[in-house]
Design a protein around this motif. Structure first.
Motif, PDB file in Angstrom:
ATOM      1  N   ILE A 315     -28.891  69.046 -29.323  1.00  0.00           N
ATOM      2  CA  ILE A 315     -27.443  68.877 -29.154  1.00  0.00           C
ATOM      3  C   ILE A 315     -26.944  67.808 -30.117  1.00  0.00           C
ATOM      4  O   ILE A 315     -27.488  66.710 -30.176  1.00  0.00           O
ATOM      5  CB  ILE A 315     -27.097  68.467 -27.712  1.00  0.00           C
ATOM      6  CG1 ILE A 315     -27.647  69.503 -26.715  1.00  0.00           C
ATOM      7  CG2 ILE A 315     -25.584  68.324 -27.541  1.00  0.00           C
ATOM      8  CD1 ILE A 315     -27.473  69.078 -25.263  1.00  0.00           C
ATOM      9  N   THR A 316     -25.923  68.118 -30.877  1.00  0.00           N
ATOM     10  CA  THR A 316     -25.302  67.149 -31.777  1.00  0.00           C
ATOM     11  C   THR A 316     -23.789  67.211 -31.610  1.00  0.00           C
ATOM     12  O   THR A 316     -23.231  68.284 -31.326  1.00  0.00           O
ATOM     13  CB  THR A 316     -25.645  67.427 -33.252  1.00  0.00           C
ATOM     14  OG1 THR A 316     -25.251  68.780 -33.577  1.00  0.00           O
ATOM     15  CG2 THR A 316     -27.117  67.249 -33.512  1.00  0.00           C
ATOM     16  N   GLN A 317     -23.142  66.063 -31.761  1.00  0.00           N
ATOM     17  CA  GLN A 317     -21.684  66.012 -31.658  1.00  0.00           C
ATOM     18  C   GLN A 317     -21.072  66.330 -33.018  1.00  0.00           C
ATOM     19  O   GLN A 317     -21.494  65.791 -34.049  1.00  0.00           O
ATOM     20  CB  GLN A 317     -21.214  64.633 -31.198  1.00  0.00           C
ATOM     21  CG  GLN A 317     -19.704  64.552 -30.990  1.00  0.00           C
ATOM     22  CD  GLN A 317     -19.275  63.241 -30.350  1.00  0.00           C
ATOM     23  OE1 GLN A 317     -20.016  62.664 -29.573  1.00  0.00           O
ATOM     24  NE2 GLN A 317     -18.093  62.772 -30.695  1.00  0.00           N
ATOM     25  N   VAL A 318     -20.082  67.195 -33.018  1.00  0.00           N
ATOM     26  CA  VAL A 318     -19.423  67.594 -34.257  1.00  0.00           C
ATOM     27  C   VAL A 318     -18.428  66.511 -34.662  1.00  0.00           C
ATOM     28  O   VAL A 318     -17.580  66.109 -33.870  1.00  0.00           O
ATOM     29  CB  VAL A 318     -18.692  68.941 -34.081  1.00  0.00           C
ATOM     30  CG1 VAL A 318     -17.963  69.331 -35.364  1.00  0.00           C
ATOM     31  CG2 VAL A 318     -19.680  70.029 -33.671  1.00  0.00           C
ATOM     32  N   GLN A 319     -18.547  66.042 -35.894  1.00  0.00           N
ATOM     33  CA  GLN A 319     -17.648  64.992 -36.389  1.00  0.00           C
ATOM     34  C   GLN A 319     -16.246  65.546 -36.584  1.00  0.00           C
ATOM     35  O   GLN A 319     -16.065  66.609 -37.179  1.00  0.00           O
ATOM     36  CB  GLN A 319     -18.170  64.440 -37.725  1.00  0.00           C
ATOM     37  CG  GLN A 319     -17.329  63.325 -38.311  1.00  0.00           C
ATOM     38  CD  GLN A 319     -17.392  62.058 -37.484  1.00  0.00           C
ATOM     39  OE1 GLN A 319     -18.434  61.709 -36.959  1.00  0.00           O
ATOM     40  NE2 GLN A 319     -16.275  61.383 -37.357  1.00  0.00           N
ATOM     41  N   GLN A 320     -15.249  64.832 -36.072  1.00  0.00           N
ATOM     42  CA  GLN A 320     -13.871  65.268 -36.226  1.00  0.00           C
ATOM     43  C   GLN A 320     -13.400  65.036 -37.659  1.00  0.00           C
ATOM     44  O   GLN A 320     -13.796  64.060 -38.304  1.00  0.00           O
ATOM     45  CB  GLN A 320     -12.964  64.500 -35.257  1.00  0.00           C
ATOM     46  CG  GLN A 320     -13.284  64.719 -33.785  1.00  0.00           C
ATOM     47  CD  GLN A 320     -13.069  66.157 -33.367  1.00  0.00           C
ATOM     48  OE1 GLN A 320     -12.248  66.872 -33.940  1.00  0.00           O
ATOM     49  NE2 GLN A 320     -13.814  66.600 -32.369  1.00  0.00           N
ATOM     50  N   PRO A 321     -12.564  65.917 -38.199  1.00  0.00           N
ATOM     51  CA  PRO A 321     -12.073  65.734 -39.571  1.00  0.00           C
ATOM     52  C   PRO A 321     -11.127  64.545 -39.655  1.00  0.00           C
ATOM     53  O   PRO A 321     -10.450  64.203 -38.682  1.00  0.00           O
ATOM     54  CB  PRO A 321     -11.337  67.050 -39.852  1.00  0.00           C
ATOM     55  CG  PRO A 321     -10.934  67.549 -38.496  1.00  0.00           C
ATOM     56  CD  PRO A 321     -12.035  67.144 -37.571  1.00  0.00           C
ATOM     57  N   PRO A 322     -11.044  63.884 -40.817  1.00  0.00           N
ATOM     58  CA  PRO A 322     -10.148  62.732 -40.970  1.00  0.00           C
ATOM     59  C   PRO A 322      -8.689  63.162 -41.066  1.00  0.00           C
ATOM     60  O   PRO A 322      -8.385  64.279 -41.507  1.00  0.00           O
ATOM     61  CB  PRO A 322     -10.620  62.101 -42.279  1.00  0.00           C
ATOM     62  CG  PRO A 322     -11.179  63.249 -43.052  1.00  0.00           C
ATOM     63  CD  PRO A 322     -11.821  64.156 -42.029  1.00  0.00           C
ATOM     64  N   LEU A 323      -7.803  62.282 -40.628  1.00  0.00           N
ATOM     65  CA  LEU A 323      -6.372  62.495 -40.797  1.00  0.00           C
ATOM     66  C   LEU A 323      -5.953  61.694 -42.029  1.00  0.00           C
ATOM     67  O   LEU A 323      -5.828  60.472 -41.973  1.00  0.00           O
ATOM     68  CB  LEU A 323      -5.606  62.017 -39.559  1.00  0.00           C
ATOM     69  CG  LEU A 323      -5.835  62.826 -38.287  1.00  0.00           C
ATOM     70  CD1 LEU A 323      -5.134  62.174 -37.112  1.00  0.00           C
ATOM     71  CD2 LEU A 323      -5.349  64.252 -38.454  1.00  0.00           C
ATOM     72  N   LEU A 324      -5.785  62.375 -43.126  1.00  0.00           N
ATOM     73  CA  LEU A 324      -5.531  61.700 -44.396  1.00  0.00           C
ATOM     74  C   LEU A 324      -4.278  60.841 -44.319  1.00  0.00           C
ATOM     75  O   LEU A 324      -3.235  61.280 -43.852  1.00  0.00           O
ATOM     76  CB  LEU A 324      -5.392  62.739 -45.512  1.00  0.00           C
ATOM     77  CG  LEU A 324      -6.612  63.626 -45.752  1.00  0.00           C
ATOM     78  CD1 LEU A 324      -6.363  64.592 -46.899  1.00  0.00           C
ATOM     79  CD2 LEU A 324      -7.851  62.769 -46.027  1.00  0.00           C
ATOM     80  N   GLY A 325      -4.415  59.604 -44.763  1.00  0.00           N
ATOM     81  CA  GLY A 325      -3.274  58.696 -44.783  1.00  0.00           C
ATOM     82  C   GLY A 325      -3.056  57.946 -43.492  1.00  0.00           C
ATOM     83  O   GLY A 325      -2.166  57.089 -43.422  1.00  0.00           O
ATOM     84  N   CYS A 326      -3.844  58.234 -42.464  1.00  0.00           N
ATOM     85  CA  CYS A 326      -3.680  57.591 -41.164  1.00  0.00           C
ATOM     86  C   CYS A 326      -4.893  56.717 -40.853  1.00  0.00           C
ATOM     87  O   CYS A 326      -6.024  57.084 -41.166  1.00  0.00           O
ATOM     88  CB  CYS A 326      -3.504  58.632 -40.062  1.00  0.00           C
ATOM     89  SG  CYS A 326      -2.033  59.659 -40.229  1.00  0.00           S
ATOM     90  N   GLY A 327      -4.651  55.598 -40.218  1.00  0.00           N
ATOM     91  CA  GLY A 327      -5.732  54.699 -39.849  1.00  0.00           C
ATOM     92  C   GLY A 327      -5.286  53.253 -39.921  1.00  0.00           C
ATOM     93  O   GLY A 327      -4.141  52.946 -40.274  1.00  0.00           O
TER      94      GLY A 327
END
Length: 455
Positions: A315-327
């Protein structure tokens, strides 16, 4: 079926620009076009042509219009669709399909509708996990929102101001309610404010780190004070969609796999399971399955019923995609390098302050060149730590955090905590007002100020 567009003026591109663009479509796509006013246009079209016309509107550049809406009615049923981008919440979508006809702006707005506007401008999902954002105080008796007060901090003086103007909603950048209360009593000043808001029927909302993170938000505004440049996010925000897990296992043959899948389909949300099958030479089937984290337990239970599958399960957790320009935080490589002295003067003007605190980096002078800048509104040491830049700009850092930066040759500008944030209220006032009817007044608090003053 009709599609109605509410267009708003822009100095460079009046409403007629978009209308003409839509009329470039062949006449067969709609039966008639009516200019209800200089701002509102109605197109009557067949159901098969609706998507063609709406997609044409979506392709128009955002600066063609500030905001718009569209509605359509077919067989007495109202449909609604929302087109927006969380990565660009301050760029209003070219148009929004809504279940509410907007032949004219609403004369008033209820609290729920205002909250929806605030969510569009800065989604609360962008806030840090430790933060306490959103609606913090909700009146028991709903009333139209006519007056909104913007403040960086909700203090007793600001509450006096809000009550004096019969305010309906206070938007406090910092959450006045942060830690859980076990009781509401008059002993604590924050509890006093909560009680006063409840008794006065005033709603209280806090955006905090969602404003910091969103593209075009507080940190982007802060770094603009130094000058233009290539801006990057220091701590990248990730998509807030439901987390997913990937399960990999092996079934000895197709029959075993079918039994496992059958057990999975017994769950209420069986359609959320998506899997791919890789066959081997021995007829064994290697399976890769994706499922929402909320369904992970059900999937594992179904797989554990089979000895071969359960023994090979990973079992592995799927990495969420980045929200470009946010953070959180921003880093800029300036288009034109400046001196530390110039950077200091620019930030004084940008923040509207007569004084700033400056710590020169090791072997640096006021004439030293600044090519790169890193900023974080408020208390930014944790975000700025380890970032390579000629200059840090934030509200506050501890004595030893400043020494660490200086030792590495990085100069530091401190404005005091809320002084690094308060100027953004003016920017947000304009953005919020553009989404509200004229009947709603947005006011920036005159009583709000940083508790620390340089004398």
């Amino acid at each position: 079926m009709y599609l109605e567009l509410a267009l708003f003026k822009s100095p460079a591109h009046p409403p007629e620009v978009l209308a003409v663009s839509l009329l470039e479509l062949t006449s067969s796509m709609f039966t008639r076009s009516t200019n209800i006013s200089r701002r509102f246009f109605r197109l009557s079209c067949s159901p098969s042509r609706f998507n063609v016309i709406s997609n044409t509107a979506l392709k128009r550049k955002p600066h063609f219009l500030r905001a718009a809406s569209a509605t359509f009615n077919h067989s007495s049923c109202l449909y609604s669709v929302l087109h927006s981008s969380i990565c660009h919440p301050f760029c209003t979508p070219p148009f929004v399909l809504s279940s509410r006809p907007y032949s004219h702006p609403p004369s008033s707005m209820d609290l729920k509708t205002v909250l929806e506007v605030l969510e569009q401008l800065a989604p609360l999902s962008l806030a840090e996990s430790w933060d306490n954002v959103g609606l913090l105080v909700e009146p028991s008796k709903q009333r139209p929102v006519k007056t909104i007060l913007l403040t960086n901090d909700l203090t007793a003086d600001v509450m006096d101001e809000a009550e004096g103007m019969t305010c309906d909603l206070i938007i406090s950048y910092h959450p006045p309610l942060f830690r859980p209360f076990k009781r509401l009593i008059q002993k604590d000043w924050k509890q006093q404010l909560a009680i006063r808001a409840i008794e006065s029927g005033v709603a209280v909302f806090s955006p905090h780190t969602s404003w910091d993170s969103v593209k075009g938000g507080l940190n982007d505004w802060l770094i603009e004070g130094v000058g233009s440049g290539q801006v990057l996010v220091l701590s990248q925000a990730l998509c807030s969609a439901h987390k997913k897990h990937r399960l990999e296992f092996t079934a000895r043959n197709e029959e075993e796999l079918n039994n496992i899948v059958k057990d999975m389909r017994k769950t209420e949300n069986s359609e959320t399971f998506q899997y791919n099958i890789l066959r081997t030479e021995q007829e064994a089937q290697h399976v890769i399955l994706n499922c929402p984290s909320s369904e992970l337990t059900s999937a594992v239970q179904a797989i554990s019923g089979n000895a071969t599958a359960s023994q090979t399960l990973t079992i592995t957790q799927v990495q969420q995609p980045p929200l470009l320009g946010c953070g959180q935080g921003r880093h800029a490589v300036l288009d034109e390098p400046i001196s530390i002295a110039v950077a200091l003067q620019r930030m004084k003007k940008h923040l509207g302050l007569p004084h700033l605190r400056l710590a020169l980096g090791n072997q640096k002078t006021l004439d030293s060149v600044v090519k790169s800048v890193a900023v974080c509104a408020g208390s930014g040491a944790s975000v700025l730590q380890g970032v390579k830049a000629d200059l840090y700009i934030t509200g506050e850092m501890s004595h030893h955090e400043v020494l660490d930066a200086v030792s590495k040759g990085t100069s530091v500008i401190l404005s005091e905590h809320s002084n690094s944030e308060r100027g953004f209220l003016t920017v947000f006032k304009e953005r919020l007002s553009a989404h509200l009817p004229d009947s709603v007044t947005v006011i920036i608090s005159q009583k709000d100020k940083d508790p620390l003053q340089v004398m």
